[in-house]
Scaffold this motif. Structure first.
Motif, PDB file in Angstrom:
ATOM      1  N   LYS A  79       7.105   1.136  11.668  1.00 55.57           N
ATOM      2  CA  LYS A  79       8.231   0.980  10.763  1.00 55.57           C
ATOM      3  C   LYS A  79       8.014   1.839   9.526  1.00 55.57           C
ATOM      4  O   LYS A  79       6.878   2.011   9.063  1.00 55.57           O
ATOM      5  N   VAL A  80       9.083   2.370   8.989  1.00 55.82           N
ATOM      6  CA  VAL A  80       8.989   3.226   7.810  1.00 55.82           C
ATOM      7  C   VAL A  80       9.839   2.622   6.691  1.00 55.82           C
ATOM      8  O   VAL A  80      10.962   2.197   6.929  1.00 55.82           O
ATOM      9  N   LEU A  81       9.233   2.561   5.497  1.00 56.83           N
ATOM     10  CA  LEU A  81      10.007   2.050   4.355  1.00 56.83           C
ATOM     11  C   LEU A  81      10.716   3.214   3.682  1.00 56.83           C
ATOM     12  O   LEU A  81      10.123   4.251   3.430  1.00 56.83           O
ATOM     13  N   PRO A  82      12.003   3.068   3.368  1.00 56.40           N
ATOM     14  CA  PRO A  82      12.683   4.114   2.613  1.00 56.40           C
ATOM     15  C   PRO A  82      12.213   4.073   1.154  1.00 56.40           C
ATOM     16  O   PRO A  82      11.695   3.059   0.696  1.00 56.40           O
ATOM     17  N   LEU A  83      12.446   5.125   0.436  1.00 56.49           N
ATOM     18  CA  LEU A  83      12.010   5.201  -0.955  1.00 56.49           C
ATOM     19  C   LEU A  83      12.795   4.264  -1.865  1.00 56.49           C
ATOM     20  O   LEU A  83      12.408   3.998  -2.985  1.00 56.49           O
ATOM     21  N   SER A  84      13.925   3.778  -1.359  1.00 53.80           N
ATOM     22  CA  SER A  84      14.768   2.949  -2.214  1.00 53.80           C
ATOM     23  C   SER A  84      14.284   1.502  -2.305  1.00 53.80           C
ATOM     24  O   SER A  84      14.820   0.722  -3.073  1.00 53.80           O
ATOM     25  N   VAL A  85      13.275   1.108  -1.524  1.00 45.43           N
ATOM     26  CA  VAL A  85      12.846  -0.298  -1.607  1.00 45.43           C
ATOM     27  C   VAL A  85      12.084  -0.518  -2.903  1.00 45.43           C
ATOM     28  O   VAL A  85      11.454   0.387  -3.458  1.00 45.43           O
ATOM     29  N   THR A  86      12.152  -1.748  -3.379  1.00 43.37           N
ATOM     30  CA  THR A  86      11.457  -2.063  -4.629  1.00 43.37           C
ATOM     31  C   THR A  86       9.979  -2.247  -4.352  1.00 43.37           C
ATOM     32  O   THR A  86       9.567  -2.450  -3.199  1.00 43.37           O
ATOM     33  N   ILE A  87       9.196  -2.205  -5.410  1.00 48.24           N
ATOM     34  CA  ILE A  87       7.766  -2.411  -5.275  1.00 48.24           C
ATOM     35  C   ILE A  87       7.510  -3.789  -4.673  1.00 48.24           C
ATOM     36  O   ILE A  87       6.678  -3.966  -3.781  1.00 48.24           O
ATOM     37  N   GLN A  88       8.300  -4.749  -5.154  1.00 46.63           N
ATOM     38  CA  GLN A  88       8.183  -6.115  -4.644  1.00 46.63           C
ATOM     39  C   GLN A  88       8.317  -6.147  -3.133  1.00 46.63           C
ATOM     40  O   GLN A  88       7.519  -6.756  -2.424  1.00 46.63           O
ATOM     41  N   GLU A  89       9.309  -5.422  -2.627  1.00 41.67           N
ATOM     42  CA  GLU A  89       9.550  -5.423  -1.186  1.00 41.67           C
ATOM     43  C   GLU A  89       8.422  -4.711  -0.444  1.00 41.67           C
ATOM     44  O   GLU A  89       8.022  -5.123   0.651  1.00 41.67           O
ATOM     45  N   ALA A  90       7.911  -3.660  -1.060  1.00 45.80           N
ATOM     46  CA  ALA A  90       6.808  -2.931  -0.435  1.00 45.80           C
ATOM     47  C   ALA A  90       5.575  -3.824  -0.345  1.00 45.80           C
ATOM     48  O   ALA A  90       4.885  -3.848   0.685  1.00 45.80           O
ATOM     49  N   ILE A  91       5.319  -4.590  -1.414  1.00 46.29           N
ATOM     50  CA  ILE A  91       4.172  -5.502  -1.400  1.00 46.29           C
ATOM     51  C   ILE A  91       4.359  -6.556  -0.325  1.00 46.29           C
ATOM     52  O   ILE A  91       3.437  -6.878   0.435  1.00 46.29           O
ATOM     53  N   GLU A  92       5.580  -7.036  -0.239  1.00 49.35           N
ATOM     54  CA  GLU A  92       5.863  -8.043   0.799  1.00 49.35           C
ATOM     55  C   GLU A  92       5.595  -7.465   2.181  1.00 49.35           C
ATOM     56  O   GLU A  92       5.026  -8.120   3.052  1.00 49.35           O
ATOM     57  N   ALA A  93       6.017  -6.232   2.373  1.00 42.00           N
ATOM     58  CA  ALA A  93       5.818  -5.593   3.675  1.00 42.00           C
ATOM     59  C   ALA A  93       4.324  -5.434   3.960  1.00 42.00           C
ATOM     60  O   ALA A  93       3.864  -5.633   5.089  1.00 42.00           O
ATOM     61  N   LEU A  94       3.571  -5.110   2.924  1.00 41.57           N
ATOM     62  CA  LEU A  94       2.132  -4.926   3.093  1.00 41.57           C
ATOM     63  C   LEU A  94       1.406  -6.234   3.390  1.00 41.57           C
ATOM     64  O   LEU A  94       0.363  -6.249   4.023  1.00 41.57           O
ATOM     65  N   SER A  95       1.949  -7.323   2.883  1.00 41.24           N
ATOM     66  CA  SER A  95       1.220  -8.578   3.047  1.00 41.24           C
ATOM     67  C   SER A  95       1.790  -9.474   4.126  1.00 41.24           C
ATOM     68  O   SER A  95       1.256 -10.541   4.386  1.00 41.24           O
ATOM     69  N   SER A  96       2.867  -9.006   4.760  1.00 43.01           N
ATOM     70  CA  SER A  96       3.391  -9.857   5.838  1.00 43.01           C
ATOM     71  C   SER A  96       2.714  -9.484   7.136  1.00 43.01           C
ATOM     72  O   SER A  96       2.604  -8.303   7.453  1.00 43.01           O
ATOM     73  N   PRO A  97       2.201 -10.458   7.874  1.00 41.40           N
ATOM     74  CA  PRO A  97       1.347 -10.167   9.033  1.00 41.40           C
ATOM     75  C   PRO A  97       2.084  -9.398  10.121  1.00 41.40           C
ATOM     76  O   PRO A  97       1.460  -8.602  10.818  1.00 41.40           O
ATOM     77  N   SER A  98       3.349  -9.586  10.267  1.00 40.99           N
ATOM     78  CA  SER A  98       4.053  -8.967  11.393  1.00 40.99           C
ATOM     79  C   SER A  98       4.315  -7.486  11.133  1.00 40.99           C
ATOM     80  O   SER A  98       4.259  -6.669  12.047  1.00 40.99           O
ATOM     81  N   GLY A  99       4.546  -7.154   9.905  1.00 38.94           N
ATOM     82  CA  GLY A  99       5.045  -5.820   9.615  1.00 38.94           C
ATOM     83  C   GLY A  99       3.955  -4.758   9.452  1.00 38.94           C
ATOM     84  O   GLY A  99       4.247  -3.583   9.298  1.00 38.94           O
ATOM     85  N   LEU A 100       2.700  -5.151   9.423  1.00 40.89           N
ATOM     86  CA  LEU A 100       1.709  -4.128   9.070  1.00 40.89           C
ATOM     87  C   LEU A 100       0.982  -3.549  10.287  1.00 40.89           C
ATOM     88  O   LEU A 100       0.863  -4.188  11.337  1.00 40.89           O
ATOM     89  N   GLN A 101       0.543  -2.322  10.047  1.00 41.32           N
ATOM     90  CA  GLN A 101      -0.275  -1.673  11.067  1.00 41.32           C
ATOM     91  C   GLN A 101      -1.749  -1.788  10.668  1.00 41.32           C
ATOM     92  O   GLN A 101      -2.066  -1.784   9.496  1.00 41.32           O
ATOM     93  N   THR A 102      -2.555  -1.990  11.648  1.00 39.66           N
ATOM     94  CA  THR A 102      -3.968  -2.152  11.338  1.00 39.66           C
ATOM     95  C   THR A 102      -4.713  -0.848  11.643  1.00 39.66           C
ATOM     96  O   THR A 102      -4.653  -0.307  12.746  1.00 39.66           O
ATOM     97  N   SER A 103      -5.395  -0.341  10.633  1.00 41.55           N
ATOM     98  CA  SER A 103      -6.138   0.911  10.810  1.00 41.55           C
ATOM     99  C   SER A 103      -7.520   0.600  11.378  1.00 41.55           C
ATOM    100  O   SER A 103      -7.840  -0.564  11.628  1.00 41.55           O
ATOM    101  N   ALA A 104      -8.307   1.624  11.522  1.00 43.39           N
ATOM    102  CA  ALA A 104      -9.670   1.463  12.035  1.00 43.39           C
ATOM    103  C   ALA A 104     -10.490   0.594  11.110  1.00 43.39           C
ATOM    104  O   ALA A 104     -11.285  -0.224  11.540  1.00 43.39           O
ATOM    105  N   GLU A 105     -10.282   0.772   9.783  1.00 45.22           N
ATOM    106  CA  GLU A 105     -11.042  -0.013   8.803  1.00 45.22           C
ATOM    107  C   GLU A 105     -10.390  -1.381   8.556  1.00 45.22           C
ATOM    108  O   GLU A 105     -10.731  -2.068   7.613  1.00 45.22           O
TER     109      GLU A 105
END
Lengths: 347, 520
Positions: A281-307
């Motif tokens: 999923k890609v976030l557009p630049l128009s999302v608020t910081i709040q929404e970006a943080i939510e996306a980062l901390s919601s378990p379903s929406g995030l991708q897990t890297s090697a680390e």
């Protein structure tokens, strides 16, 4: 909205006094079609009176209101109101009308054909998550507060008026219902095209919904501007103090990814640790910081890297480079946000 | 139990009258309710729109409500006369307060947010009223109508006093004749009617608001129809008779006329005090009255000759307790001073002076005694008191005054007057139990009201004054220890009266003529 839009509402020098008490003093504003204006202020600041002057539920002592370029006094109050949606905190559904009949009131007043009214009612109820087969025949007292307010909203939208006035529409609801209805409200396709004037005393609500905010105190305009302007360039001490308590949360809601992208360190742009997969999923630049943080901390929406570090993919904005997307971790985002704040405030 | 069987047989005998009165009662109530709604609801709405009027409108309506109903009817007689008009008007006034007040309460009780939202949606003031305020106020408004209906069913019984009919006719007849069965015959249907009205309206009140609106519309059609029921019995007769309640119920009154002459006029009942006025003003054409009544002269009425002698003789004479006569032997000769002194025309004249010229009975009585040389200034009291009674009309008052003056003038006895003792039964009971010592009575009354002999006895007595007097004299002494004195001379019997001009134009001089005219 664009400056070429015709003005949906123009208020000129409105004043209203009840006895010796001036409720609204010399208020003017111009509202282009499609814009959402929030009238914000403490209780008794005159915001409701100002709203009610727009559809002539209150007649101003001085000043005038023009709707779609026409002075409101040139037509009957009733005819004017049929062209303007109206929602109030107490909802005010007609208790002896069913849900469907309540929604159909204005179209019927306008003489629309029965099948048309029925189809429109059904469509609106469905869109507001009130399946007509279950809700159409119910009476208001059989509904929860949130359901009632949805019906109130549907009723205001039924005749598809270009302008909607809302007086604390979510004020009587519990916090959870309130948040969910507000989200629905914001996402309602129906409302995007409309000129909206909304009265609230809830700062978060104002920031979430407004294109512009008019902050009122004791009947006088303190500041009229975008949320960002009010937050970062308060016109006076009252405005500054009004937002003080919720400043941080408002900043999270006001700044967007686009505002902080320049503060993201360069190495991130070249980081190739994470590889974009087209399914991500890609976030557009128009999302608020709040929404970006939510996306980062919601378990379903995030991708897990090697680390095992959470990242979101963000559009690379104006960068014409081959990598159209860049990945962002929570610390990177917060650092950029902090720098952006510093700059905005010292500017 | 006895009363109950009497009641049933009364209903059985008077079934058509009962039906007619019930219809009239419904009609009166419905007409007044209709007026009350038509005026009260708009008035209530006006008050909600102009709150400054509220204290005035509600105040006046409240004051109207506090006026005792019988007094209100009395007030209306000079302005509106008698009959259904003033009755409906009075009932309407009583219906006003609950309807106005509940309209105001109902409208004010509508959630302000609902009204605000409705206006904000673009409903005009009229639409807000019709579609929002009235439907939502309707339950409260209906409760007001319900209250008014129950009040009016009750008050409508009083309408019988002013010739407006209804179930009050039986009730007042029963009171006048001291006949509990007859009172119940009117009171029970009236109570049932009130309950029925209340229950019917209560049922309506439970309907959903939407249906109620429709029912309200239906009611506006039905109420006038119910009111129309009222007019049915009246429209059919050539002459309208107005009778006092006692006359209607007494064997020697209307029933006797019906038997002897086959006379069945369309009739209304009204208060005894109003019958003459009613005839005088043309509200009714035939009335019952007394042959010596002063108003016969005052209103130029004609006494219809009782050619078949349906009305038995009613010779006036004092009735005294035998015990009193024994204790005060000087009393009898004093009473006897009036023997044969007063003829029909003299009594009519005396009554006229009291009833119409408003002289006091005392003045008239004393003037008469002086004129006849019977006056004597009061002697000093030497002990013993005679208690005088009288019924509640002028002639009795005059006679009581005469006896009082004579007793004071010719004996050393003190006199205590208990005048105005209501009807025959009250006077008679007072005399029998010793509350009074004497009162003037009429032989026919003693015969038919007190003694109530078997039909065979009545037939044997016929209409012979002497025979009747002898019979009551004997029976009163034997049964009650009371003694009839010699008659005063006049015969105050029931009479049918008509306006003289009217009677002359129709060529009616006797009851037989009237009966024949009605059968034409």
């Amino acid at each position: 909205m664009t400056s070429s839009s015709p003005l949906a509402i123009q208020a000129t020098q409105l004043s209203k006094r009840y006895g010796p008490h001036a409720v609204v003093q010399n208020v003017s504003f111009a509202l282009p079609a499609g814009e959402t204006l929030v009238l914000l202020g403490p209780s008794g600041c005159g915001k409701t009176t100002l709203l009610r002057m727009l559809n002539r539920l209150v007649e101003p002592d001085e000043g005038s209101v023009a709707v779609q370029g026409q002075d409101v006094r040139t037509q009957s109050a009733a005819a004017l109101r049929r062209g303007i949606g109206y929602v109030i905190q107490q909802v005010g559904l007609l208790p002896h009308y069913t849900v469907a009949e309540n929604v159909g009131v204005v179209p019927r007043l306008l003489g629309q054909e029965e099948p048309q009214v029925a189809a429109r009612t059904e469509e609106l109820l469905r869109r507001l998550h009130l399946p007509p087969e279950r809700f159409a025949g119910l009476y208001p007292h059989q509904l929860s507060g949130g359901q009632q307010q949805r019906v109130g909203l549907a009723r205001a939208l039924a005749a598809d008026p270009p302008i909607i006035l809302l007086d604390e529409p979510f004020g009587a609801l519990d916090p959870i219902t309130r948040a969910s209805i507000r989200r629905e409200f914001r996402e309602l396709e129906e409302l995007r095209r409309k000129t909206v004037v909304l009265v609230t005393h809830d700062v978060t609500e104002a920031f979430e919904l407004a294109d512009r905010i008019m902050l009122l105190n004791a009947g006088q305009v303190q500041q009229l501007g975008t949320p960002k302007e009010l937050l970062f360039r308060p016109a006076n001490e009252f405005v500054r103090r009004f937002f003080d308590a919720e400043k941080f949360s408002l900043q999270l809601r006001t700044l967007r990814l686009a505002d902080v992208m320049t503060y993201i360190p360069n190495e991130v742009h070249n980081n190739s640790l994470h590889t974009y997969k087209s399914a991500d999923k890609v976030l557009p630049l128009s999302v608020t910081i709040q929404e970006a943080i939510e996306a980062l901390s919601s378990p379903s929406g995030l991708q897990t890297s090697a680390e095992e570090e959470a990242v979101v993919w963000v559009e690379a904005g104006n960068s014409p480079s081959a990598t159209a997307y860049i990945s962002l971790t929570l610390p990177q985002l917060m650092t950029a946000f902090g720098r952006a704040l510093q700059d905005v405030q010292t500017a | 139990m006895n009363t109950f069987t009497e009641l049933l047989s009364f209903w059985h005998a008077q079934a058509d009258k009962l039906g007619q009165q019930t219809l009239q009662h419904i009609g009166l109530t419905a007409a007044s309710l209709l007026l009350g709604v038509l005026l009260g609801v708009p008035l209530g709405l006006l008050v909600t729109r102009r709150p400054r009027l509220a204290p005035w409108v509600l105040g006046v309506a409240s004051v109207l409500q506090t006026i005792p109903s019988i007094a209100l009817l009395g007030f209306l007689i000079p302005a509106l006369g008698i009959g259904p008009g003033p009755a409906i008007f009075a009932l309407f006034l009583y219906a006003l307060l609950p309807i106005v007040r509940n309209t105001v309460t109902g409208i004010q009780g509508v959630d302000a947010a609902v009204v605000d939202a409705a206006r904000g949606l673009g409903l005009t003031d009229g639409q807000v009223l019709r579609r929002v305020e009235l439907p939502l106020a309707l339950p409260v408004l209906f409760a007001g109508i319900r209250t008014a209906a129950v009040i009016n069913v009750g008050v409508a019984t009083l309408a019988a006093y002013i010739a407006a009919g209804g179930l009050g006719e039986f009730i007042f007849g029963g009171i006048a004749l001291n006949n509990p069965a007859m009172i119940l015959a009117g009171a029970i249907p009236a109570a049932a009617l009130a309950l029925a009205f209340d229950a019917a309206l209560a049922l309506l009140q439970r309907l959903p608001v939407r249906r109620l609106v429709r029912v309200g519309q239906v009611a506006l059609v039905v109420l006038p129809l119910l009111a129309g029921l009222y007019l049915l019995p009246r429209a059919t007769s050539r002459l309208l008779a107005g009778f006092s309640p006692e006359f209607v119920g007494r064997a020697d009154g209307l029933p006797g006329l019906q038997q002897k002459y086959g006379l069945h006029p369309a009739s209304v009942v009204l208060a005894p005090a109003l019958v003459y006025e009613a005839a005088h003003h043309g509200d009714v054409d035939v009335i019952d009255g007394y042959s010596t009544d002063g108003r016969i002269r005052a209103y130029d009425l004609r006494v219809l000759h009782d050619d078949r002698q349906a009305f038995p003789p009613y010779q006036a004479a004092p009735v005294v307790r035998t015990q009193t006569l024994a204790q005060h032997p000087e009393l009898a000769p004093v009473l006897a001073k009036l023997d044969g002194q007063i003829s029909d025309s003299v009594m009519t004249e005396l009554n006229y002076r009291v009833d119409y010229l408003h002289e006091t009975p005392r003045t008239v009585a004393h003037a008469f005694l002086r004129q006849r040389g019977l006056w004597h200034d009061p002697l000093p009291v030497q002990g013993g008191t005679i208690r005088l009674g009288s019924k509640i009309f002028a002639e009795q008052y005059i006679l009581a005054e005469m006896y009082e003056a004579l007793i004071r003038g010719y004996t050393g006895l003190a006199v205590e007057s208990k005048t105005g003792l209501g009807g025959t039964s009250i006077c008679f009971e007072a005399l029998r139990t010793g509350s009074i010592d004497l009162y003037p009575e009429y032989t026919g009354t003693g015969l038919l009201v007190v003694l109530q002999p078997a039909t065979a006895v009545l037939d044997s007595l016929g209409s012979q004054p002497a025979a009747v007097l002898a019979y009551v004299h004997r029976e009163f002494e034997r049964r009650y220890g009371l003694e009839w004195q010699a008659p005063l001379g006049f015969n105050n019997t029931y009479a049918l009266l008509m306006r003289r001009q009217h009677a002359e134009r129709l060529g009616i001089a006797s009851v037989s003529d009237l009966s024949a005219f009605l059968r034409k």
